[in-house]
Design a protein around this motif. Structure first.
Motif, PDB file in Angstrom:
ATOM      1  N   LYS A   1     -17.400  27.119  36.440  1.00 32.95           N
ATOM      2  CA  LYS A   1     -18.159  27.173  38.056  1.00 32.95           C
ATOM      3  C   LYS A   1     -18.550  26.114  38.897  1.00 32.95           C
ATOM      4  O   LYS A   1     -17.879  26.179  39.958  1.00 32.95           O
ATOM      5  CB  LYS A   1     -19.506  27.954  37.280  1.00 32.95           C
ATOM      6  CG  LYS A   1     -20.857  28.511  38.503  1.00 32.95           C
ATOM      7  CD  LYS A   1     -21.975  28.900  37.900  1.00 32.95           C
ATOM      8  CE  LYS A   1     -22.714  28.981  38.969  1.00 32.95           C
ATOM      9  NZ  LYS A   1     -22.587  29.729  40.344  1.00 32.95           N
TER      10      LYS A   1
ATOM     11  N   HIS B   1     -17.325  26.671  42.532  1.00 30.82           N
ATOM     12  CA  HIS B   1     -18.232  27.475  43.461  1.00 30.82           C
ATOM     13  C   HIS B   1     -19.948  27.598  43.113  1.00 30.82           C
ATOM     14  O   HIS B   1     -20.570  27.439  42.370  1.00 30.82           O
ATOM     15  CB  HIS B   1     -18.094  28.776  42.503  1.00 30.82           C
ATOM     16  CG  HIS B   1     -18.062  30.063  42.906  1.00 30.82           C
ATOM     17  ND1 HIS B   1     -19.293  30.796  42.474  1.00 30.82           N
ATOM     18  CD2 HIS B   1     -17.506  30.712  43.644  1.00 30.82           C
ATOM     19  CE1 HIS B   1     -19.400  32.082  43.069  1.00 30.82           C
ATOM     20  NE2 HIS B   1     -17.782  32.092  44.330  1.00 30.82           N
TER      21      HIS B   1
ATOM     22  N   LYS C   1     -24.245  35.093  46.243  1.00 35.52           N
ATOM     23  CA  LYS C   1     -23.664  35.673  45.133  1.00 35.52           C
ATOM     24  C   LYS C   1     -24.907  35.245  43.699  1.00 35.52           C
ATOM     25  O   LYS C   1     -24.503  34.302  43.702  1.00 35.52           O
ATOM     26  CB  LYS C   1     -22.278  35.741  44.620  1.00 35.52           C
ATOM     27  CG  LYS C   1     -22.022  37.191  43.521  1.00 35.52           C
ATOM     28  CD  LYS C   1     -19.885  35.998  43.604  1.00 35.52           C
ATOM     29  CE  LYS C   1     -20.181  37.472  42.347  1.00 35.52           C
ATOM     30  NZ  LYS C   1     -18.743  36.992  41.722  1.00 35.52           N
TER      31      LYS C   1
ATOM     32  N   MET D   1     -25.762  34.637  40.473  1.00 24.57           N
ATOM     33  CA  MET D   1     -25.457  33.804  39.117  1.00 24.57           C
ATOM     34  C   MET D   1     -25.129  34.771  37.891  1.00 24.57           C
ATOM     35  O   MET D   1     -24.389  35.334  37.356  1.00 24.57           O
ATOM     36  CB  MET D   1     -26.497  32.907  38.840  1.00 24.57           C
ATOM     37  CG  MET D   1     -25.419  31.865  37.318  1.00 24.57           C
ATOM     38  SD  MET D   1     -26.135  30.354  36.812  1.00 24.57           S
ATOM     39  CE  MET D   1     -26.033  29.955  35.316  1.00 24.57           C
TER      40      MET D   1
ATOM     41  N   HIS E   1     -24.856  37.736  38.290  1.00 30.23           N
ATOM     42  CA  HIS E   1     -24.076  38.989  38.843  1.00 30.23           C
ATOM     43  C   HIS E   1     -22.439  37.875  38.194  1.00 30.23           C
ATOM     44  O   HIS E   1     -21.708  38.842  37.914  1.00 30.23           O
ATOM     45  CB  HIS E   1     -23.322  39.015  39.966  1.00 30.23           C
ATOM     46  CG  HIS E   1     -22.702  39.822  40.638  1.00 30.23           C
ATOM     47  ND1 HIS E   1     -22.712  41.760  40.009  1.00 30.23           N
ATOM     48  CD2 HIS E   1     -21.706  39.967  41.298  1.00 30.23           C
ATOM     49  CE1 HIS E   1     -21.536  41.981  40.171  1.00 30.23           C
ATOM     50  NE2 HIS E   1     -20.714  40.685  41.732  1.00 30.23           N
ATOM     51  N   GLU E   2     -22.557  37.304  38.558  1.00 25.64           N
ATOM     52  CA  GLU E   2     -21.426  36.190  38.260  1.00 25.64           C
ATOM     53  C   GLU E   2     -21.232  36.443  36.893  1.00 25.64           C
ATOM     54  O   GLU E   2     -19.699  36.152  35.872  1.00 25.64           O
ATOM     55  CB  GLU E   2     -21.517  34.897  38.290  1.00 25.64           C
ATOM     56  CG  GLU E   2     -20.567  34.111  39.005  1.00 25.64           C
ATOM     57  CD  GLU E   2     -20.675  32.537  39.838  1.00 25.64           C
ATOM     58  OE1 GLU E   2     -20.089  32.435  40.971  1.00 25.64           O
ATOM     59  OE2 GLU E   2     -20.850  31.613  39.696  1.00 25.64           O
TER      60      GLU E   2
ATOM     61  N   GLN F   1     -19.592  38.902  35.481  1.00 29.60           N
ATOM     62  CA  GLN F   1     -17.900  39.314  35.927  1.00 29.60           C
ATOM     63  C   GLN F   1     -17.741  38.349  35.138  1.00 29.60           C
ATOM     64  O   GLN F   1     -16.327  38.870  34.057  1.00 29.60           O
ATOM     65  CB  GLN F   1     -17.899  38.688  36.486  1.00 29.60           C
ATOM     66  CG  GLN F   1     -18.564  39.507  37.871  1.00 29.60           C
ATOM     67  CD  GLN F   1     -18.330  39.605  39.493  1.00 29.60           C
ATOM     68  OE1 GLN F   1     -18.559  38.379  39.555  1.00 29.60           O
ATOM     69  NE2 GLN F   1     -17.162  40.224  40.386  1.00 29.60           N
TER      70      GLN F   1
ATOM     71  N   TYR G   1     -10.463  35.275  37.075  1.00 28.17           N
ATOM     72  CA  TYR G   1     -11.333  34.382  37.727  1.00 28.17           C
ATOM     73  C   TYR G   1     -11.250  33.757  38.832  1.00 28.17           C
ATOM     74  O   TYR G   1     -11.863  33.916  39.378  1.00 28.17           O
ATOM     75  CB  TYR G   1     -11.796  33.008  36.879  1.00 28.17           C
ATOM     76  CG  TYR G   1     -11.610  33.064  35.340  1.00 28.17           C
ATOM     77  CD1 TYR G   1     -13.240  33.622  34.856  1.00 28.17           C
ATOM     78  CD2 TYR G   1     -11.648  31.619  34.368  1.00 28.17           C
ATOM     79  CE1 TYR G   1     -12.800  34.184  33.169  1.00 28.17           C
ATOM     80  CE2 TYR G   1     -12.175  31.654  33.452  1.00 28.17           C
ATOM     81  CZ  TYR G   1     -12.481  32.800  32.392  1.00 28.17           C
ATOM     82  OH  TYR G   1     -12.734  32.861  31.679  1.00 28.17           O
TER      83      TYR G   1
ATOM     84  N   VAL H   1     -13.899  36.275  39.909  1.00 27.81           N
ATOM     85  CA  VAL H   1     -14.912  36.436  39.606  1.00 27.81           C
ATOM     86  C   VAL H   1     -15.372  34.951  40.573  1.00 27.81           C
ATOM     87  O   VAL H   1     -16.985  35.047  40.720  1.00 27.81           O
ATOM     88  CB  VAL H   1     -14.828  35.650  37.636  1.00 27.81           C
ATOM     89  CG1 VAL H   1     -16.590  35.223  37.831  1.00 27.81           C
ATOM     90  CG2 VAL H   1     -14.979  36.471  36.743  1.00 27.81           C
ATOM     91  N   PHE H   2     -15.003  33.612  40.623  1.00 27.53           N
ATOM     92  CA  PHE H   2     -15.359  32.950  41.158  1.00 27.53           C
ATOM     93  C   PHE H   2     -14.435  32.921  42.931  1.00 27.53           C
ATOM     94  O   PHE H   2     -14.171  31.627  43.442  1.00 27.53           O
ATOM     95  CB  PHE H   2     -15.187  31.652  40.192  1.00 27.53           C
ATOM     96  CG  PHE H   2     -15.769  31.779  39.313  1.00 27.53           C
ATOM     97  CD1 PHE H   2     -17.240  31.064  39.116  1.00 27.53           C
ATOM     98  CD2 PHE H   2     -14.827  31.267  38.347  1.00 27.53           C
ATOM     99  CE1 PHE H   2     -17.793  31.450  38.197  1.00 27.53           C
ATOM    100  CE2 PHE H   2     -15.740  31.202  36.124  1.00 27.53           C
ATOM    101  CZ  PHE H   2     -16.578  31.034  36.483  1.00 27.53           C
TER     102      PHE H   2
END
Length: 139
Positions: free
Chosen positions: A68, A74, A79, A81, A83-84, A87, A133, A137-138
């Motif tokens: 991250k 990122h 968004k 964190m 939620h990230e 994922q 990812y 994700v990112f």
């Protein structure tokens, strides 16, 4: 020393920035994963599938922070964190399930040494993780 600094800067901040940073993070995660796996499996006598889950979990915790903040740079405030992180965990659960299936097959069905099997499944997990990812994700 100046040449080394320029070389490292070129590798981690140049054209191959994303791949080189992901690889360096992956090496660190793998060292953590293998160390914990070995302690659990060899020293503590924990079955290799449980050792895989424990070792992988330690690597995942390190992976989230480094991927991250460093690999994918990122810091998207739009968004959340949480939620990230959700994922990221989903991706790693998928990856863990794949590695458990493959390590069991390699050890039990093909009689491959547990550590050789661990290396093979680690490579498979890296491909899955990088792709998911990057695209989910990112992004």
């Amino acid at each position: 020393m100046n040449v080394l600094n320029k070389t490292l800067d070129s590798i981690f901040n140049g054209k191959l920035k994303l791949l080189s940073r992901f690889s360096a993070t992956g090496v660190l995660n793998t060292i953590i994963d293998f160390a914990i796996f070995t302690i659990c499996e060899s020293l503590l006598g924990i079955h290799y599938t449980i050792s895989q889950v424990i070792g992988y979990s330690f690597g995942v915790a390190n992976s989230f922070v480094f991927n991250k903040k460093w690999t994918f740079d990122h810091n998207n405030s739009n968004k959340k964190m949480i939620h990230e992180l959700f994922q990221f965990i989903v991706v790693n659960i998928i990856s863990l399930i794949v590695t458990l299936i493959f390590i069991k097959a390699l050890v039990n069905d093909f009689n491959i040494n547990v550590y050789v099997s661990k290396i093979i499944v680690t490579l498979i997990a890296q491909v899955i993780n990088f792709l998911l990812y990057k695209i989910w994700v990112f992004n």
